[in-house]
Each structure stands twice: as structure tokens, then as C-alpha cells.
Design a protein around this motif. Structure first.
Motif: not given
Lengths: 209, 121
Positions: A38-48, A66-69, A87-100
């Protein structure tokens, strides 16, 4: 900043004190600990000044929490742009219903970028992806939506794809589409669900008036 | 009268399944997604749930996992009804708390047979 290791799996390996470097965040993004990720996602988002999109997408592919996804997908939504949608469109084929679902939700919020993918998605070999494309279509303001839906109900070989399109056509269709709607009865004879749905949509479009 | 909850984001599916069940004498409650279904079933438990997989806000698997965590709802039988026909989809449904699995579109006689087997009526 140094990495501070903790013994518990529940605790973060890093104290939230100061921004880390791109490499440090990248390392944390694949940590075993959810809090680190979680920290990494938030931190990366701040790097411009760094291109972190490929790293974030790679993390999303392997992320099971699921929360980090959701955090990654929402971070991508805030970033926005064609590259994110690509980059997100290919995830529509994911087996993970929550991610989809999370991806569908974000694509619905980025209609203009997503619209360019629609014809490709409707031609996908996977019927479920075609169904998700129609679900996304519900939020597009494009004038092409009724035409796409009519094409689906006239040509798609999968009954469930056609029925998903018909469901949306009940809201967006027009009376001049009645012939295509009725055509489903010929394409899928002896299917009670098709007969029920066609009857409903014909009433909605005023086909028999 | 036995009460059945239909959880599906497609209005036509809810109407189609609802008509079949009402004509057979069941009381029907509808929900658009897992979040709405969870609120409704926790407030007023039902006798059976028909649950779609792919829905906005909360998918069918997540909904069933939540339902199975509450004392009042953990024993309510659930039939997952999905467009996904792979064996792995069926297994995933059972792992997440479904008691049975059907592939869309369902035929009225088959649906009613399954419902009667589970809750009578």
C-alpha cells in the motif's frame, strides 16, 4: 531512508517517515506485507519525474489482496490517459472477479479513452470479455453505442453476449432496431429467455405500435 | 410463502427469473449487486439466493463469502447462476459458498426443479 524490518507479518517493513526512491518503492511493491505494498503504491503515485506505470501494472498482475488491487486501480484512474486504459484493458480477461470489476469500474469512468478499444473488445474471442465490453458501454456517451449493440445482437454467436446487449438496448435503442431485435428469435429459437427478453425490449421500443 | 432473492445486475435476468418464481408461488426479492443484496439479506433473511457472478461494486463470490460470515445468513442456500461455463468457474463458486451452479440462460423447468429441491414449495 533505511528499511526497518519488523517481526510480525501484519506490520509494515517500513516506517512512514520520508519519501523513498523509485527503486525502494518498486521493491516494496512486491513485498510480502500488504502495508508495504500500500505504502509503495501511494509513494509511487507521488513521484512525478519517474515513469512508474509499467511497474504498477506488473504489480497488479501478481497482486492478490483486493484492497491493494483497488488502490492500484484507483491510482491509475487518477493518473488517467490512454496509456492507463491500454494497460488496464487486458485485465478484463483476468480470472479474478474482484479485479475485473475494479477495472470495469475505472474504464467506465474514462469513457473517451475506453471508446477507442470498444470495437476490439467486442471482437474478442472470449465471450466474457465481450460481455464486460457491453457493461462498460453502458457508461459511454458515444453516439456509436446503439450501432454497436445492434451489430452484437445481429451477429454475435453467443446467446449471453446478445442478451447483455439486448438488456442495454432496452435503455438506449430506437424503434428502427425492432427488426434486429426480432431477429434474435430466429437466431436462437426455442430459448425461453430470448423470447422473454425480446418481448420486453419490443415493448420498450414500441415495436408493435 | 418461501422467499427467494435474485441478485443480478441485468434487469431482464431479474425479471425473467422473478416471473418464473412468482408464477410458481414464491415471494421474490431483487438486488442489483452484492452490496445491495447484502444489506437486504442481513435486514431480512431469505430462504434461497440466486446469485450472478459479475456485478458492479461487489461480485457474486465476494457476496457469498460475506453472507457465509454472518450467523443469520450463513446457512441460506445459494445457487450461483453465471455465463461462465468452465469447470474451474463451478469449483470457484462452490469454494466461495455456493450450493449449486447453473449456466445462463436457465430453462424455467430446470430452475424450478432446483429451487424446489432446495427449499420445497
Amino acid at each position: 531512508m533505511s528499511l526497518i524490518k519488523k517481526t510480525s507479518q501484519q506490520q509494515s517493513a517500513v516506517a512512514e517517515e520520508a519519501p523513498l526512491s523509485f527503486r525502494e518503492y518498486e521493491q516494496l511493491l512486491f513485498s510480502e506485507m500488504v502495508d508495504d505494498r500500500r505504502l509503495a503504491v501511494r509513494g509511487l503515485a507521488e513521484l512525478h519525474d519517474v515513469e512508474w506505470l509499467p511497474t504498477m501494472i506488473a504489480a497488479l498482475k501478481s497482486e492478490k489482496d483486493a484492497g491493494v488491487q483497488e488502490l492500484i486501480v484507483q491510482t491509475l484512474r487518477v493518473r488517467g490517459g490512454d496509456a492507463v486504459v491500454d494497460a488496464l484493458v487486458p485485465f478484463l480477461s483476468s480470472d479474478d472477479a474482484h479485479l475485473r470489476n475494479a477495472v470495469i469500474d475505472v474504464l467506465q469512468q474514462m469513457p473517451s479513452e475506453t471508446e477507442t478499444h470498444m470495437e476490439g473488445l467486442l471482437a474478442d474471442d472470449d465471450a466474457d470479455v465481450r460481455i464486460f465490453a457491453i457493461n462498460i458501454m453502458a457508461s459511454l456517451q458515444s453516439a456509436s453505442v446503439p450501432h454497436w449493440l445492434e451489430t452484437v445482437i445481429s451477429h454475435d454467436q453467443n446467446l449471453n453476449v446478445c442478451m447483455t446487449a439486448l438488456d442495454l438496448l432496452a435503455e438506449t435503442g430506437e424503434k428502427n432496431m425492432c427488426a434486429s431485435v426480432e431477429g434474435l428469435l430466429t437466431r436462437f429459437p426455442d430459448e425461453p429467455y430470448v423470447a422473454f427478453s425480446v418481448d420486453r425490449v419490443k415493448k420498450r421500443l414500441g415495436c408493435d405500435v | 410463502m418461501k422467499k427467494v432473492m435474485i441478485v443480478d445486475d441485468a434487469a431482464t435476468v431479474r425479471m425473467y427469473h422473478g416471473d418464473i418464481l412468482r408464477q410458481a408461488g414464491y415471494d421474490v426479492v431483487e438486488a442489483f449487486n452484492g452490496v445491495e443484496a447484502l444489506e437486504k439479506v442481513l435486514a431480512n433473511p431469505v430462504d434461497l439466493m440466486l446469485v450472478d457472478v459479475n456485478m458492479p461494486l461487489m461480485d457474486g463470490y465476494s457476496f457469498l463469502r460475506e453472507v457465509r460470515m454472518h450467523n443469520d445468513t450463513m446457512h441460506i442456500p445459494a445457487i450461483m447462476i453465471s455465463t461462465e461455463s468452465e469447470q474451474s468457474d463451478r469449483e470457484k463458486a462452490y469454494l466461495n459458498g455456493a450450493n449449486d451452479y447453473m449456466i445462463k440462460p436457465v430453462r424455467p423447468d430446470v430452475l424450478l426443479e432446483k429451487v424446489r429441491l432446495m427449499i420445497g414449495g
